[in-house]
Design a protein around this motif. Structure first.
Motif, PDB file in Angstrom:
ATOM      1  N   LEU A  21      53.125  44.918  38.830  1.00 15.23           N
ATOM      2  CA  LEU A  21      52.488  43.614  38.720  1.00 15.23           C
ATOM      3  C   LEU A  21      52.326  42.995  40.113  1.00 15.23           C
ATOM      4  CD1 LEU A  21      54.404  42.205  35.632  1.00 15.23           C
ATOM      5  CD2 LEU A  21      52.105  43.173  35.690  1.00 15.23           C
ATOM      6  N   PRO A  22      51.304  42.164  40.281  1.00 12.80           N
ATOM      7  CA  PRO A  22      51.129  41.515  41.588  1.00 12.80           C
ATOM      8  C   PRO A  22      52.302  40.577  41.884  1.00 12.80           C
ATOM      9  CG  PRO A  22      49.635  40.588  39.965  1.00 12.80           C
ATOM     10  CD  PRO A  22      50.249  41.787  39.328  1.00 12.80           C
ATOM     11  N   MET A  23      52.765  40.614  43.110  1.00  8.47           N
ATOM     12  CA  MET A  23      53.929  39.830  43.501  1.00  8.47           C
ATOM     13  C   MET A  23      53.553  38.666  44.418  1.00  8.47           C
ATOM     14  SD  MET A  23      56.215  41.393  41.821  1.00  8.47           S
ATOM     15  CE  MET A  23      57.667  40.580  42.462  1.00  8.47           C
ATOM     16  N   THR A  24      52.708  38.907  45.391  1.00  4.90           N
ATOM     17  CA  THR A  24      52.354  37.859  46.343  1.00  4.90           C
ATOM     18  C   THR A  24      51.155  37.050  45.825  1.00  4.90           C
ATOM     19  OG1 THR A  24      50.828  39.279  47.569  1.00  4.90           O
ATOM     20  CG2 THR A  24      53.155  39.339  48.205  1.00  4.90           C
ATOM     21  N   SER A  25      50.956  35.898  46.429  1.00  4.73           N
ATOM     22  CA  SER A  25      49.823  35.042  46.036  1.00  4.73           C
ATOM     23  C   SER A  25      48.488  35.718  46.329  1.00  4.73           C
ATOM     24  CB  SER A  25      49.912  33.702  46.769  1.00  4.73           C
ATOM     25  OG  SER A  25      49.888  33.898  48.172  1.00  4.73           O
ATOM     26  N   ALA A  26      48.418  36.495  47.404  1.00  7.45           N
ATOM     27  CA  ALA A  26      47.176  37.198  47.734  1.00  7.45           C
ATOM     28  C   ALA A  26      46.855  38.246  46.671  1.00  7.45           C
ATOM     29  CB  ALA A  26      47.290  37.843  49.107  1.00  7.45           C
ATOM     30  N   GLU A  27      47.866  38.964  46.202  1.00  6.73           N
ATOM     31  CA  GLU A  27      47.647  39.969  45.164  1.00  6.73           C
ATOM     32  C   GLU A  27      47.214  39.308  43.857  1.00  6.73           C
ATOM     33  OE1 GLU A  27      51.353  41.997  44.981  1.00  6.73           O
ATOM     34  OE2 GLU A  27      50.867  43.407  46.600  1.00  6.73           O
ATOM     35  N   LYS A  28      47.837  38.194  43.520  1.00  7.51           N
ATOM     36  CA  LYS A  28      47.461  37.495  42.292  1.00  7.51           C
ATOM     37  C   LYS A  28      46.029  36.968  42.370  1.00  7.51           C
ATOM     38  CE  LYS A  28      52.170  36.116  41.048  1.00  7.51           C
ATOM     39  NZ  LYS A  28      53.109  34.987  40.835  1.00  7.51           N
ATOM     40  N   ALA A  29      45.663  36.428  43.527  1.00  4.65           N
ATOM     41  CA  ALA A  29      44.291  35.938  43.688  1.00  4.65           C
ATOM     42  C   ALA A  29      43.289  37.079  43.570  1.00  4.65           C
ATOM     43  CB  ALA A  29      44.155  35.243  45.042  1.00  4.65           C
ATOM     44  N   ASN A  30      43.623  38.232  44.111  1.00  2.23           N
ATOM     45  CA  ASN A  30      42.741  39.387  44.029  1.00  2.23           C
ATOM     46  C   ASN A  30      42.577  39.843  42.579  1.00  2.23           C
ATOM     47  OD1 ASN A  30      41.129  41.408  45.297  1.00  2.23           O
ATOM     48  ND2 ASN A  30      42.788  42.881  45.013  1.00  2.23           N
ATOM     49  N   VAL A  31      43.685  39.834  41.824  1.00  2.00           N
ATOM     50  CA  VAL A  31      43.613  40.204  40.409  1.00  2.00           C
ATOM     51  C   VAL A  31      42.733  39.233  39.638  1.00  2.00           C
ATOM     52  CG1 VAL A  31      44.969  40.331  38.283  1.00  2.00           C
ATOM     53  CG2 VAL A  31      45.797  41.454  40.342  1.00  2.00           C
ATOM     54  N   ILE A  32      42.888  37.935  39.879  1.00  2.00           N
ATOM     55  CA  ILE A  32      42.102  36.926  39.163  1.00  2.00           C
ATOM     56  C   ILE A  32      40.613  37.075  39.471  1.00  2.00           C
ATOM     57  CG2 ILE A  32      41.627  34.456  39.018  1.00  2.00           C
ATOM     58  CD1 ILE A  32      44.598  33.956  39.279  1.00  2.00           C
ATOM     59  N   ILE A  33      40.302  37.336  40.730  1.00  2.00           N
ATOM     60  CA  ILE A  33      38.889  37.484  41.104  1.00  2.00           C
ATOM     61  C   ILE A  33      38.255  38.673  40.398  1.00  2.00           C
ATOM     62  CG2 ILE A  33      37.368  38.062  43.034  1.00  2.00           C
ATOM     63  CD1 ILE A  33      39.235  36.399  44.820  1.00  2.00           C
ATOM     64  N   HIS A  34      38.943  39.810  40.382  1.00  2.00           N
ATOM     65  CA  HIS A  34      38.395  41.001  39.718  1.00  2.00           C
ATOM     66  C   HIS A  34      38.341  40.803  38.198  1.00  2.00           C
ATOM     67  CE1 HIS A  34      37.875  43.692  43.111  1.00  2.00           C
ATOM     68  NE2 HIS A  34      39.056  43.330  43.585  1.00  2.00           N
ATOM     69  N   TYR A  35      39.342  40.127  37.664  1.00  2.00           N
ATOM     70  CA  TYR A  35      39.330  39.851  36.228  1.00  2.00           C
ATOM     71  C   TYR A  35      38.168  38.925  35.869  1.00  2.00           C
ATOM     72  CZ  TYR A  35      40.545  37.661  31.810  1.00  2.00           C
ATOM     73  OH  TYR A  35      40.508  37.163  30.537  1.00  2.00           O
ATOM     74  N   TYR A  36      37.916  37.925  36.699  1.00  2.00           N
ATOM     75  CA  TYR A  36      36.803  37.006  36.462  1.00  2.00           C
ATOM     76  C   TYR A  36      35.474  37.751  36.456  1.00  2.00           C
ATOM     77  CZ  TYR A  36      33.399  33.314  37.412  1.00  2.00           C
ATOM     78  OH  TYR A  36      32.307  32.483  37.366  1.00  2.00           O
ATOM     79  N   ARG A  37      35.314  38.670  37.384  1.00  2.00           N
ATOM     80  CA  ARG A  37      34.079  39.456  37.418  1.00  2.00           C
ATOM     81  C   ARG A  37      33.909  40.278  36.151  1.00  2.00           C
ATOM     82  NH1 ARG A  37      34.453  41.843  43.625  1.00  2.00           N
ATOM     83  NH2 ARG A  37      33.802  39.923  44.706  1.00  2.00           N
ATOM     84  N   GLY A  38      35.000  40.860  35.667  1.00  2.00           N
ATOM     85  CA  GLY A  38      34.921  41.656  34.449  1.00  2.00           C
ATOM     86  C   GLY A  38      34.558  40.818  33.239  1.00  2.00           C
ATOM     87  N   GLU A  39      35.194  39.651  33.087  1.00  2.00           N
ATOM     88  CA  GLU A  39      34.885  38.779  31.956  1.00  2.00           C
ATOM     89  C   GLU A  39      33.468  38.225  32.048  1.00  2.00           C
ATOM     90  OE1 GLU A  39      36.351  38.413  29.309  1.00  2.00           O
ATOM     91  OE2 GLU A  39      38.452  38.925  29.601  1.00  2.00           O
ATOM     92  N   LEU A  40      33.042  37.920  33.271  1.00  2.00           N
ATOM     93  CA  LEU A  40      31.679  37.429  33.461  1.00  2.00           C
ATOM     94  C   LEU A  40      30.657  38.495  33.065  1.00  2.00           C
ATOM     95  CD1 LEU A  40      30.178  34.916  34.526  1.00  2.00           C
ATOM     96  CD2 LEU A  40      30.089  36.032  36.757  1.00  2.00           C
ATOM     97  N   GLY A  41      30.969  39.759  33.373  1.00  2.00           N
ATOM     98  CA  GLY A  41      30.074  40.843  32.978  1.00  2.00           C
ATOM     99  C   GLY A  41      29.992  40.992  31.471  1.00  2.00           C
ATOM    100  N   ARG A  42      31.142  40.894  30.793  1.00  2.00           N
ATOM    101  CA  ARG A  42      31.128  40.994  29.333  1.00  2.00           C
ATOM    102  C   ARG A  42      30.403  39.805  28.709  1.00  2.00           C
ATOM    103  NH1 ARG A  42      36.838  42.962  26.880  1.00  2.00           N
ATOM    104  NH2 ARG A  42      37.751  41.334  28.198  1.00  2.00           N
ATOM    105  N   MET A  43      30.610  38.613  29.239  1.00  2.00           N
ATOM    106  CA  MET A  43      29.922  37.444  28.715  1.00  2.00           C
ATOM    107  C   MET A  43      28.405  37.583  28.887  1.00  2.00           C
ATOM    108  SD  MET A  43      30.166  33.461  29.905  1.00  2.00           S
ATOM    109  CE  MET A  43      29.004  33.748  31.250  1.00  2.00           C
ATOM    110  N   THR A  44      27.991  38.053  30.056  1.00  2.00           N
ATOM    111  CA  THR A  44      26.558  38.242  30.314  1.00  2.00           C
ATOM    112  C   THR A  44      25.959  39.287  29.380  1.00  2.00           C
ATOM    113  OG1 THR A  44      26.931  37.685  32.644  1.00  2.00           O
ATOM    114  CG2 THR A  44      24.858  38.780  32.090  1.00  2.00           C
ATOM    115  N   SER A  45      26.724  40.335  29.101  1.00  2.00           N
ATOM    116  CA  SER A  45      26.240  41.386  28.201  1.00  2.00           C
ATOM    117  C   SER A  45      26.004  40.849  26.797  1.00  2.00           C
ATOM    118  CB  SER A  45      27.244  42.537  28.167  1.00  2.00           C
ATOM    119  OG  SER A  45      26.868  43.519  27.222  1.00  2.00           O
TER     120      SER A  45
END
Length: 240
Positions: A21-45
């Motif tokens: 699991l992500p431990m640092t704030s930078a890792e968590k922010a990176n996970v959120i950004i990639h997750y947002y892109r994935g959800e945005l893609g599914r919503m657009t589809s």
């Protein structure tokens, strides 16, 4: 004998490959950004699927109206068939809208609670805003009922298609020159003639009119009835 010794080397290696699991704030922010892109893609589809169904409905209305009103040999049942077809497409679109609403809610929560706060922090941030997203990921479920999704799609798009078809059908059964048995009259002047023209095969005209009246009563109720604006509809007015 230790438990690890009873396991094969392959099983131990598989267990060690579990992602950390992500431990640092930078890792968590990176996970959120990639997750947002994935959800945005599914919503657009799913949004694209909704628009596709609406486009099919508009095409059906335009095509069958041109067939029905272009020649008097065309039966008024063609317009009734168009009503049936767009009703079927409406049912399909309502189902698709329920899926779209799930992904739209996740995306909007991220935008409202995370990205908006990053751009311009406000004091009213809820500390547990991510809990709803995590719950949805662990146990995905629809946020609105099929009935509510159906009403929304009628109110947003389909009510206008139904109104156009109703006007075309009334014009068809009330204009003798648009009926197969052409007469010199331009319009029908008696209710009995209109009822007679509305007959469809073995069904008498009054029963066809009654069925159409029931359908349009349901459509009008769907168009004017509003559910409480909860969920994402309570935040802003830019919605599908």
């Amino acid at each position: 004998m230790p438990a690890d010794e009873g396991k094969s080397v392959l099983e131990q290696n598989v267990e060690r490959r579990a992602p950390s699991l992500p431990m640092t704030s930078a890792e968590k922010a990176n996970v959120i950004i990639h997750y947002y892109r994935g959800e945005l893609g599914r919503m657009t589809s799913w949004r694209d699927r909704i628009d596709r169904t609406s486009n099919w409905s508009i095409t059906v209305v335009a095509a069958l109206l041109s067939v029905s009103l272009s020649t008097p040999t065309s039966h008024h049942g063609v317009v009734l068939f168009a009503m049936l077809l767009i009703s079927l497409l409406l049912l399909i679109e309502a189902r698709r809208y329920r899926f779209f609403d799930v992904y739209r809610a996740r995306v909007r929560k991220l935008e409202r609670h995370y990205f908006a706060q990053a751009l311009y922090p406000q004091a009213d941030l809820k500390p547990d805003w991510a809990q709803a997203i995590a719950t949805s990921l662990r146990n995905p479920c629809f946020l609105i009922s099929y009935r509510e999704a159906l009403f929304r799609r009628v109110r947003r798009n389909y009510v206008w298609m139904y109104v156009i078809l109703l006007m075309a059908w009334l014009l068809k059964i009330s204009t003798p020159k648009l009926l197969p048995n052409d007469t010199e009259a331009d319009v029908v002047f008696s209710l009995s003639e209109a009822v007679h023209n509305a007959a469809l095969g073995p069904l008498p005209g009054w029963s066809v009119i009654a069925l159409v009246a029931v359908l349009y009563a349901a459509v009008m109720f769907s168009a004017v009835h509003r559910e409480p604006d909860d969920g994402e509809f309570a935040h802003g007015e830019v919605h599908v």
